[in-house]
Design a protein around this motif. Structure first.
Motif, PDB file in Angstrom:
ATOM      1  N   TYR A 195     -19.122  -2.036   1.971  1.00 38.87           N
ATOM      2  CA  TYR A 195     -18.034  -1.549   2.811  1.00 38.87           C
ATOM      3  C   TYR A 195     -16.800  -2.389   2.541  1.00 38.87           C
ATOM      4  CZ  TYR A 195     -17.905  -5.321   6.320  1.00 38.87           C
ATOM      5  OH  TYR A 195     -17.735  -6.524   6.962  1.00 38.87           O
ATOM      6  N   LEU A 196     -15.666  -1.848   2.894  1.00 36.74           N
ATOM      7  CA  LEU A 196     -14.409  -2.578   2.807  1.00 36.74           C
ATOM      8  C   LEU A 196     -13.542  -2.152   3.956  1.00 36.74           C
ATOM      9  CD1 LEU A 196     -12.344  -0.268   1.615  1.00 36.74           C
ATOM     10  CD2 LEU A 196     -13.330  -0.972  -0.542  1.00 36.74           C
ATOM     11  N   GLU A 197     -12.497  -2.904   4.182  1.00 37.40           N
ATOM     12  CA  GLU A 197     -11.547  -2.598   5.241  1.00 37.40           C
ATOM     13  C   GLU A 197     -10.169  -2.507   4.610  1.00 37.40           C
ATOM     14  OE1 GLU A 197     -13.685  -4.933   8.922  1.00 37.40           O
ATOM     15  OE2 GLU A 197     -12.449  -6.094   7.531  1.00 37.40           O
ATOM     16  N   THR A 205      -7.709  -8.797  13.494  1.00 34.89           N
ATOM     17  CA  THR A 205      -6.903  -9.942  13.107  1.00 34.89           C
ATOM     18  C   THR A 205      -7.593 -10.638  11.946  1.00 34.89           C
ATOM     19  OG1 THR A 205      -6.050 -10.226  15.347  1.00 34.89           O
ATOM     20  CG2 THR A 205      -5.896 -12.130  13.862  1.00 34.89           C
ATOM     21  N   THR A 206      -6.858 -10.802  10.841  1.00 34.02           N
ATOM     22  CA  THR A 206      -7.381 -11.461   9.645  1.00 34.02           C
ATOM     23  C   THR A 206      -6.543 -12.714   9.393  1.00 34.02           C
ATOM     24  OG1 THR A 206      -5.915 -10.372   8.062  1.00 34.02           O
ATOM     25  CG2 THR A 206      -7.917  -9.167   8.693  1.00 34.02           C
ATOM     26  N   GLY A 207      -6.824 -13.375   8.310  1.00 37.23           N
ATOM     27  CA  GLY A 207      -6.070 -14.561   7.951  1.00 37.23           C
ATOM     28  C   GLY A 207      -4.603 -14.282   7.658  1.00 37.23           C
ATOM     29  N   ILE A 208      -4.254 -13.019   7.443  1.00 38.27           N
ATOM     30  CA  ILE A 208      -2.854 -12.678   7.160  1.00 38.27           C
ATOM     31  C   ILE A 208      -2.212 -11.874   8.275  1.00 38.27           C
ATOM     32  CG2 ILE A 208      -3.077 -12.879   4.661  1.00 38.27           C
ATOM     33  CD1 ILE A 208      -3.302  -9.843   4.484  1.00 38.27           C
ATOM     34  N   THR A 252      -2.568  -9.469  12.206  1.00 40.32           N
ATOM     35  CA  THR A 252      -3.227  -8.372  12.888  1.00 40.32           C
ATOM     36  C   THR A 252      -2.746  -7.049  12.323  1.00 40.32           C
ATOM     37  OG1 THR A 252      -3.407  -9.691  14.889  1.00 40.32           O
ATOM     38  CG2 THR A 252      -3.603  -7.310  15.171  1.00 40.32           C
ATOM     39  N   GLY A 253      -3.663  -6.107  12.209  1.00 41.66           N
ATOM     40  CA  GLY A 253      -3.299  -4.784  11.704  1.00 41.66           C
ATOM     41  C   GLY A 253      -4.281  -3.740  12.165  1.00 41.66           C
ATOM     42  N   THR A 254      -3.950  -2.500  11.875  1.00 40.71           N
ATOM     43  CA  THR A 254      -4.835  -1.373  12.171  1.00 40.71           C
ATOM     44  C   THR A 254      -5.557  -1.014  10.887  1.00 40.71           C
ATOM     45  OG1 THR A 254      -3.267  -0.590  13.838  1.00 40.71           O
ATOM     46  CG2 THR A 254      -4.943   0.977  13.093  1.00 40.71           C
ATOM     47  N   PHE A 255      -6.873  -0.983  10.965  1.00 43.01           N
ATOM     48  CA  PHE A 255      -7.728  -0.727   9.812  1.00 43.01           C
ATOM     49  C   PHE A 255      -8.533   0.538  10.023  1.00 43.01           C
ATOM     50  CE2 PHE A 255      -6.654  -5.103   9.588  1.00 43.01           C
ATOM     51  CZ  PHE A 255      -6.761  -5.501   8.275  1.00 43.01           C
TER      52      PHE A 255
END
Length: 133
Positions: free
Chosen positions: A96-98, A125-128, A130-133
């Motif tokens: 899987y991927l996001e 929230t990732t290391g870079i 927050t976003g919508t995935f």
């Protein structure tokens, strides 16, 4: 890879300097994770990399393509090879991927490589950031 510079909205994918990654031991500079990274070359040009990370029930993959080589089908080829590597390493686990929902270029690449959207969009929230995935 640290010198690659993505433009526009893709600039959030720009990596920190090599030295900063080394000091912070992040990404491919994390000694515990360096074995998860694979580089892809076309002759003497670094085309991109993937991160293959085994999790309890699945295998997460992340991909980065040289910004000068985006939209040239390298991503699809890299994903095909990544699938083969993953199946050898983790034969009974799905991949899987996001991807951020606004990154249509990546979504199209992944779909052409055989991935499908599964589920609803969600905030992460990732290391870079927050976003919508």
């Amino acid at each position: 890879m640290c010198a690659w510079k993505y433009g526009g909205e893709y600039d959030l994918y720009n990596l920190p300097s090599y030295e900063e990654m080394q000091v912070r031991q992040i990404g491919f500079m994390n000694p515990q994770r360096e074995k998860n990274y694979y580089g892809f070359w076309d002759k003497s040009i670094l085309v991109g990399f993937v991160n293959i990370l085994e999790e309890k029930e699945e295998v997460f993959i992340g991909i980065g393509v040289n910004p000068d080589l985006c939209n040239k089908h390298y991503g699809q080829r890299m994903l095909s090879i990544t699938y083969e590597i993953s199946k050898k390493l983790y034969p009974n686990k799905p991949l899987y991927l996001e991807v951020r929902t606004w990154n249509i270029r990546a979504v199209k690449c992944y779909q052409k490589a055989g991935f499908r959207i599964d589920g609803q969009a969600y905030e992460l929230t990732t290391g870079i950031g927050t976003g919508t995935f």
